[in-house]
Write a protein that holds these residues in place. Structure first.
Motif, PDB file in Angstrom:
ATOM      1  N   ASN A  43       0.829  -1.204   0.000  1.00 18.53           N
ATOM      2  CA  ASN A  43       0.000   0.000   0.000  1.00 18.53           C
ATOM      3  C   ASN A  43       0.869   1.261   0.000  1.00 18.53           C
ATOM      4  O   ASN A  43       1.809   1.372  -0.769  1.00 18.53           O
ATOM      5  CB  ASN A  43      -0.960  -0.023   1.187  1.00 18.53           C
ATOM      6  N   ARG A  44       0.540   2.212   0.893  1.00 15.99           N
ATOM      7  CA  ARG A  44       1.237   3.510   0.890  1.00 15.99           C
ATOM      8  C   ARG A  44       2.705   3.411   1.310  1.00 15.99           C
ATOM      9  O   ARG A  44       3.459   4.368   1.156  1.00 15.99           O
ATOM     10  CB  ARG A  44       0.513   4.500   1.805  1.00 15.99           C
ATOM     11  N   LEU A  45       3.103   2.277   1.830  1.00 14.74           N
ATOM     12  CA  LEU A  45       4.500   2.107   2.228  1.00 14.74           C
ATOM     13  C   LEU A  45       5.446   2.240   1.043  1.00 14.74           C
ATOM     14  O   LEU A  45       6.621   2.586   1.209  1.00 14.74           O
ATOM     15  CB  LEU A  45       4.685   0.733   2.898  1.00 14.74           C
ATOM     16  N   TRP A  46       4.925   1.982  -0.169  1.00 14.63           N
ATOM     17  CA  TRP A  46       5.761   2.126  -1.364  1.00 14.63           C
ATOM     18  C   TRP A  46       6.237   3.567  -1.545  1.00 14.63           C
ATOM     19  O   TRP A  46       7.292   3.806  -2.127  1.00 14.63           O
ATOM     20  CB  TRP A  46       4.997   1.679  -2.608  1.00 14.63           C
ATOM     21  N   TRP A  47       5.470   4.540  -1.070  1.00 11.79           N
ATOM     22  CA  TRP A  47       5.872   5.935  -1.211  1.00 11.79           C
ATOM     23  C   TRP A  47       7.077   6.263  -0.331  1.00 11.79           C
ATOM     24  O   TRP A  47       7.759   7.245  -0.564  1.00 11.79           O
ATOM     25  CB  TRP A  47       4.697   6.860  -0.868  1.00 11.79           C
ATOM     26  N   LEU A  48       7.328   5.412   0.659  1.00 12.01           N
ATOM     27  CA  LEU A  48       8.541   5.529   1.460  1.00 12.01           C
ATOM     28  C   LEU A  48       9.669   4.676   0.880  1.00 12.01           C
ATOM     29  O   LEU A  48      10.819   5.102   0.823  1.00 12.01           O
ATOM     30  CB  LEU A  48       8.273   5.093   2.905  1.00 12.01           C
TER      31      LEU A  48
ATOM     32  N   LEU B 261       3.097  16.340  -4.655  1.00 12.36           N
ATOM     33  CA  LEU B 261       3.422  17.043  -3.415  1.00 12.36           C
ATOM     34  C   LEU B 261       3.096  16.168  -2.207  1.00 12.36           C
ATOM     35  O   LEU B 261       3.855  16.152  -1.224  1.00 12.36           O
ATOM     36  CB  LEU B 261       2.648  18.359  -3.348  1.00 12.36           C
ATOM     37  N   PHE B 262       2.008  15.439  -2.269  1.00 14.35           N
ATOM     38  CA  PHE B 262       1.664  14.534  -1.167  1.00 14.35           C
ATOM     39  C   PHE B 262       2.730  13.448  -1.025  1.00 14.35           C
ATOM     40  O   PHE B 262       3.143  13.099   0.088  1.00 14.35           O
ATOM     41  CB  PHE B 262       0.293  13.916  -1.404  1.00 14.35           C
ATOM     42  N   LYS B 263       3.172  12.886  -2.140  1.00 11.43           N
ATOM     43  CA  LYS B 263       4.236  11.878  -2.088  1.00 11.43           C
ATOM     44  C   LYS B 263       5.521  12.480  -1.524  1.00 11.43           C
ATOM     45  O   LYS B 263       6.260  11.824  -0.772  1.00 11.43           O
ATOM     46  CB  LYS B 263       4.507  11.321  -3.483  1.00 11.43           C
ATOM     47  N   LEU B 264       5.790  13.728  -1.906  1.00  7.00           N
ATOM     48  CA  LEU B 264       6.977  14.413  -1.397  1.00  7.00           C
ATOM     49  C   LEU B 264       6.907  14.556   0.121  1.00  7.00           C
ATOM     50  O   LEU B 264       7.890  14.288   0.825  1.00  7.00           O
ATOM     51  CB  LEU B 264       7.102  15.785  -2.060  1.00  7.00           C
ATOM     52  N   LEU B 265       5.757  14.973   0.623  1.00  8.34           N
ATOM     53  CA  LEU B 265       5.593  15.115   2.072  1.00  8.34           C
ATOM     54  C   LEU B 265       5.758  13.766   2.770  1.00  8.34           C
ATOM     55  O   LEU B 265       6.325  13.679   3.860  1.00  8.34           O
ATOM     56  CB  LEU B 265       4.219  15.708   2.381  1.00  8.34           C
ATOM     57  N   PHE B 266       5.281  12.715   2.139  1.00  8.48           N
ATOM     58  CA  PHE B 266       5.429  11.374   2.705  1.00  8.48           C
ATOM     59  C   PHE B 266       6.907  10.985   2.750  1.00  8.48           C
ATOM     60  O   PHE B 266       7.377  10.393   3.728  1.00  8.48           O
ATOM     61  CB  PHE B 266       4.634  10.378   1.853  1.00  8.48           C
ATOM     62  N   SER B 267       7.651  11.323   1.677  1.00 11.24           N
ATOM     63  CA  SER B 267       9.073  10.982   1.623  1.00 11.24           C
ATOM     64  C   SER B 267       9.904  11.809   2.602  1.00 11.24           C
ATOM     65  O   SER B 267      11.005  11.395   2.998  1.00 11.24           O
ATOM     66  CB  SER B 267       9.604  11.193   0.203  1.00 11.24           C
TER      67      SER B 267
END
Length: 442
Positions: free
Chosen positions: A215-220, A296-302
């Motif tokens: 899931n969203r862990l891929w964005w990290l 931008l959301f992915k950036l904030l997650f990273s």
């Protein structure tokens, strides 16, 4: 009569622009006084050198009072603009400039040159260092480029003022959609479609990880493993000369990836979204902004990974960290402006996506993503890159604020802010003027 006066005004603006740029190019700027900053372990020693002393070769001695031991990591040379670094000399290069060391012994350590003395340490530099100072005291290339860019930006706004005046003078009594109309329409569309942009971005985010186990862990994981690869490959070359190299690379990759994804997406935006565009009217910038919100959301997650890395490597932060936000803001504005322009031309030129991809790859390696521009590139290429390559300037400004607690490149940041606003206006004008024909092409 009014139309004739208006044309004369525009010609006058163009003439003043050309004359101003020529004047800046050939104006005999006064020679620089220099400021040298010796970055040590926790402190910064600042030494001023007058131009006359540099020319007379009387600037070769540096005395450090009331100290028995200190570690020099880097020396920075500044001119008239205190936020614009002319030259960075790392400790390995600095050692080659020593002619004599008095009242102290020097030894190499992991991150610098360690000096141990008896209360007063004197460093005497060789002829090569004095020649280096002379070259930076005489040249004014950086000042000329900054003034040219600021002058170009100011004259661009003056030209836009002439266009707005044209709207008011000649739009009465006919359907004339000029710049003023487009700016008002852009503001209305932003208010009308802001909820749709956020909703579309959230939908795309959910669809991206809908069928994945992590899931969203891929964005990290994605930026983290990319960083690991780059650090392993490039760390062998640059890791010994750059402190906290993993954080150094990862912070730049986050900024570059946002810029790169926005530009690449914009080129094929209309063709990739033709199912929406051909069925219902939607301002094209809305689709681009939706994608930018997603990135931008992915950036904030990273950034979570970046914060953890800074904690692991004990990277200290200070109040200068706030300069990261203006750097990102101007970068986002520039990405939107360039993206709107490429959005238009990407409709008509199929090969544009390939050309843009190649240019972005070249730009990445010229922007200091894996190295520091001021120390790695030769003079005057490093100065040209910082002033004329916005990606290099954004990354350098962000890094200096994040890792070195320094507010840097402020005049160039202001210059690109003005130019980015104008590029946004140009992009909005081009797309609004031609968006009705996009459906026929795709």
């Amino acid at each position: 009569m009014r139309r004739k006066i208006h044309k004369i005004t525009i010609l006058a603006v163009i003439f003043i622009l050309a004359a101003g740029l020529l004047a800046i190019m050939f104006y005999p700027f006064p020679n620089r006084n220099l400021e040298l900053q010796f970055l040590t372990d926790g402190n910064t020693y600042t030494v001023d050198r007058e131009y006359s002393d540099v020319i007379d070769e009387a600037a070769n001695q540096f005395v450090f009072e009331d100290t028995d031991s200190f570690l020099i990591k880097e020396v920075r040379i500044y001119g008239k603009i205190k936020s614009m670094c002319l030259k960075k000399i790392n400790y390995s290069e600095l050692a080659s400039y020593f002619s004599e060391i008095r009242n102290a012994e020097m030894q190499w350590v992991e991150n610098g040159l360690q000096f141990t003395g008896t209360g007063q340490i004197c460093l005497i530099m060789n002829d090569a260092f004095q020649k280096l100072l002379k070259s930076y005291a005489k040249t004014c290339l950086m000042e000329r480029m900054i003034l040219s860019g600021l002058f170009l930006a100011v004259m661009g706004f003056l030209y836009c003022g002439c266009i707005l005046m044209e709207d008011r003078l000649f739009s009465e009594g006919r359907n004339y959609h000029g710049m003023l109309y487009e700016l008002k329409k852009f503001a209305r569309d932003m208010r009308q479609y802001v909820q749709y942009m956020v909703y579309a971005a959230r939908t795309d985010l959910k669809a991206e990880v809908a069928n994945s186990y992590l899931n969203r862990l891929w964005w990290l994981l994605e930026p983290f493993f990319n960083m690991i690869v780059y650090v392993i490959v490039f760390g062998r070359v640059m890791g010994n000369s750059v402190e906290n190299y993993a954080t150094f690379v990862f912070s730049a990759l986050l900024m570059w990836n946002f810029f790169n994804k926005t530009i690449n997406y914009s080129v094929k935006l209309v063709r990739n979204n033709k199912d929406i565009i051909t069925k219902v009217y939607i301002p094209k910038f809305v689709i681009l902004l939706s994608n930018m919100i997603l990135n931008l959301f992915k950036l904030l997650f990273s950034l979570i990974v970046l914060v953890l890395m800074m904690a692991v490597f004990h990277v200290q932060v200070g109040v200068q960290l706030l300069w990261v936000f203006p750097a990102y803001l101007v970068m986002i504005l520039l990405a939107f402006g360039i993206g709107m322009i490429f959005l238009h031309f990407g409709v008509y030129v199929d090969d544009l996506s390939y050309a843009v991809g190649i240019l972005l790859n070249m730009l990445m390696f010229l922007s200091g993503t894996f190295y520091e521009v001021m120390t790695t590139l030769p003079e005057p290429l490093n100065t040209i890159m910082i002033c004329l390559n916005p990606a290099a300037m954004f990354i350098d400004t962000m890094r200096n604020a994040l890792l070195y607690h320094t507010a840097s490149n402020l005049p160039v940041l202001g210059m690109w802010l003005l130019l980015s606003i104008q590029l946004c206006g140009i992009g909005i004008h081009i797309v609004y003027k031609n968006e009705n024909s996009y459906v026929k092409v795709v």
